[in-house]
Design a protein around this motif. Sequence first.
Motif, PDB file in Angstrom:
ATOM      1  N   ARG A  95     -29.068 -75.148   2.344  1.00 36.78           N
ATOM      2  CA  ARG A  95     -29.525 -73.811   2.767  1.00 36.78           C
ATOM      3  C   ARG A  95     -28.414 -72.987   3.421  1.00 36.78           C
ATOM      4  O   ARG A  95     -28.634 -71.846   3.835  1.00 36.78           O
ATOM      5  CB  ARG A  95     -30.675 -73.935   3.762  1.00 36.78           C
ATOM      6  N   LYS A  96     -27.260 -73.577   3.576  1.00 39.47           N
ATOM      7  CA  LYS A  96     -26.147 -72.832   4.196  1.00 39.47           C
ATOM      8  C   LYS A  96     -25.385 -72.096   3.114  1.00 39.47           C
ATOM      9  O   LYS A  96     -25.037 -72.677   2.086  1.00 39.47           O
ATOM     10  CB  LYS A  96     -25.193 -73.800   4.907  1.00 39.47           C
ATOM     11  N   ALA A 103     -30.427 -67.226   8.059  1.00 43.22           N
ATOM     12  CA  ALA A 103     -30.575 -66.824   9.477  1.00 43.22           C
ATOM     13  C   ALA A 103     -31.617 -65.724   9.651  1.00 43.22           C
ATOM     14  O   ALA A 103     -32.228 -65.605  10.718  1.00 43.22           O
ATOM     15  CB  ALA A 103     -29.234 -66.354  10.037  1.00 43.22           C
ATOM     16  N   VAL A 104     -31.809 -64.897   8.625  1.00 37.47           N
ATOM     17  CA  VAL A 104     -32.714 -63.754   8.772  1.00 37.47           C
ATOM     18  C   VAL A 104     -34.012 -63.945   7.985  1.00 37.47           C
ATOM     19  O   VAL A 104     -34.803 -63.003   7.833  1.00 37.47           O
ATOM     20  CB  VAL A 104     -32.023 -62.421   8.373  1.00 37.47           C
ATOM     21  N   ASN A 105     -34.230 -65.160   7.527  1.00 39.15           N
ATOM     22  CA  ASN A 105     -35.484 -65.482   6.832  1.00 39.15           C
ATOM     23  C   ASN A 105     -36.578 -65.694   7.886  1.00 39.15           C
ATOM     24  O   ASN A 105     -36.482 -66.607   8.709  1.00 39.15           O
ATOM     25  CB  ASN A 105     -35.248 -66.757   6.003  1.00 39.15           C
ATOM     26  N   PRO A 106     -37.622 -64.857   7.876  1.00 39.78           N
ATOM     27  CA  PRO A 106     -38.653 -64.981   8.928  1.00 39.78           C
ATOM     28  C   PRO A 106     -39.427 -66.294   8.867  1.00 39.78           C
ATOM     29  O   PRO A 106     -40.140 -66.630   9.815  1.00 39.78           O
ATOM     30  CB  PRO A 106     -39.589 -63.788   8.677  1.00 39.78           C
ATOM     31  N   PRO A 134     -25.331 -72.230  12.433  1.00 41.68           N
ATOM     32  CA  PRO A 134     -26.147 -73.255  11.760  1.00 41.68           C
ATOM     33  C   PRO A 134     -26.434 -72.911  10.290  1.00 41.68           C
ATOM     34  O   PRO A 134     -26.804 -73.791   9.517  1.00 41.68           O
ATOM     35  CB  PRO A 134     -27.451 -73.263  12.565  1.00 41.68           C
ATOM     36  N   PHE A 135     -26.286 -71.628   9.930  1.00 38.29           N
ATOM     37  CA  PHE A 135     -26.723 -71.138   8.613  1.00 38.29           C
ATOM     38  C   PHE A 135     -25.565 -70.816   7.676  1.00 38.29           C
ATOM     39  O   PHE A 135     -25.768 -70.502   6.508  1.00 38.29           O
ATOM     40  CB  PHE A 135     -27.531 -69.845   8.803  1.00 38.29           C
ATOM     41  N   ASN A 136     -24.357 -70.854   8.239  1.00 41.35           N
ATOM     42  CA  ASN A 136     -23.177 -70.358   7.554  1.00 41.35           C
ATOM     43  C   ASN A 136     -22.418 -71.533   6.950  1.00 41.35           C
ATOM     44  O   ASN A 136     -22.067 -72.468   7.664  1.00 41.35           O
ATOM     45  CB  ASN A 136     -22.323 -69.651   8.618  1.00 41.35           C
ATOM     46  N   SER A 137     -22.124 -71.485   5.639  1.00 42.04           N
ATOM     47  CA  SER A 137     -21.407 -72.603   5.020  1.00 42.04           C
ATOM     48  C   SER A 137     -19.971 -72.706   5.526  1.00 42.04           C
ATOM     49  O   SER A 137     -19.312 -73.716   5.310  1.00 42.04           O
ATOM     50  CB  SER A 137     -21.447 -72.488   3.490  1.00 42.04           C
ATOM     51  N   ASP A 138     -19.496 -71.687   6.236  1.00 41.31           N
ATOM     52  CA  ASP A 138     -18.173 -71.771   6.861  1.00 41.31           C
ATOM     53  C   ASP A 138     -18.242 -72.361   8.270  1.00 41.31           C
ATOM     54  O   ASP A 138     -17.206 -72.581   8.889  1.00 41.31           O
ATOM     55  CB  ASP A 138     -17.541 -70.376   6.966  1.00 41.31           C
ATOM     56  N   GLY A 139     -19.448 -72.531   8.785  1.00 38.92           N
ATOM     57  CA  GLY A 139     -19.614 -73.122  10.113  1.00 38.92           C
ATOM     58  C   GLY A 139     -19.234 -72.193  11.255  1.00 38.92           C
ATOM     59  O   GLY A 139     -19.228 -72.602  12.416  1.00 38.92           O
ATOM     60  N   HIS A 140     -18.922 -70.936  10.932  1.00 36.58           N
ATOM     61  CA  HIS A 140     -18.542 -69.990  11.991  1.00 36.58           C
ATOM     62  C   HIS A 140     -19.757 -69.211  12.480  1.00 36.58           C
ATOM     63  O   HIS A 140     -20.755 -69.075  11.775  1.00 36.58           O
ATOM     64  CB  HIS A 140     -17.477 -69.017  11.482  1.00 36.58           C
ATOM     65  N   ASP A 141     -19.623 -68.635  13.691  1.00 36.63           N
ATOM     66  CA  ASP A 141     -20.708 -67.852  14.271  1.00 36.63           C
ATOM     67  C   ASP A 141     -20.826 -66.490  13.602  1.00 36.63           C
ATOM     68  O   ASP A 141     -21.832 -65.796  13.749  1.00 36.63           O
ATOM     69  CB  ASP A 141     -20.464 -67.651  15.777  1.00 36.63           C
TER      70      ASP A 141
END
Length: 337
Positions: A95-96, A103-106, A134-141
């Motif tokens: 899911r990343k 991150a914006v999926n309700p 947590p949602f980013n495949s790059d692991g960044h904020d």
Amino acid sequence: MAETAYHHGGAFPHTRMRRNRRAQWSRRLIAENRLGVDDLIWPLFVIDGDGRREPVASMPGVERLSCDLLVETIAEAADLGLPAVALFPYVAPERKTPDAREAVNPDNLICRAVRTVKAVYPDMGVICDVALDPFNSDGHDGLVRDGVILNDETVDLLCRQAVVQAQAGCDIIAPSDMMDGRVGAIRSALDGAGLTDVQILAYAAKFASAFYGPFRDAVGSSGALKGDKKTYQMDPGNGDEALREVALDIAEGADMVMVKPGLPYLDVVWRVKEAFGVPTFAYHVSGEYAMWKAAANHGWLDNDRALLESLIGFKRAGADGILTYAAVEAARLLAKG
Ligand code: PBG
């Protein structure tokens, strides 16, 4: 000046600091700071599924929990009187994505967890991180393009993330991403969505720290993370800059601010509280928890005493509250007296 019978200055042997410490009742009377259950916020990790419980190897005693077990686990926290929990999702790797759209999926894991917890414990405060890691495949904020963490594009997404979390029932939105301008933008987005009562706890002075390692294991972002977070999180050597960060977040509308990590940064907690007098929280982070537990599990430190001493240190430094993975452990000790 004439010597008087009663004037002998403050020195030994007239003054004996140990007098006040001699008896337990007296030590109680002169105690300057107290730790109470009201000071503790419990961070918890959530995973998909049912009846699922996964230990976090680098954080002995901490587990990722599916929503049903999360509800069971929070029962003790509620019984002990903890005011709030902070929820963090372990997002399945599939899911990343580079645009962190989950991150914006309700209906994402964190929103489902918030709805579930608030349905069972309407009086428990629920805090959610706002950041893309947590949602980013790059692991960044933040969003990454050509190796650069994009500020303004990230802030737009963080605003949408904050709104879906608040609509799910989150009481306190806690931006932990360290993008510039995000507190003001999130405040406007929440207000625009009619969510004017949702509080903002800004991770205002957040340092680029080695002590987040176990957390990144817990949310599964460590494998994904490319590089480090030094272009947005602060240099551990900087204190004045922390005050500027806090001043900006307050000006942008933060209701509460946070310093993070905790014990290595108590001077920053003190300076923030002195300078601004706003509700100031500190995060006793995953690596601090890991160090303490590792030593205690080896029998090298007294588990309970080392914990309570660490937490009272936060209070002495001026923290109004502490986020700690040991919140329930501490609350049990406080309840025993
Ligand atoms: C995500 C986030 C982090 C923590 C809280 N929110 C990790 C990071 O910034 O890499 C750390 C918490 C801990 O270590 O306990 N933005």
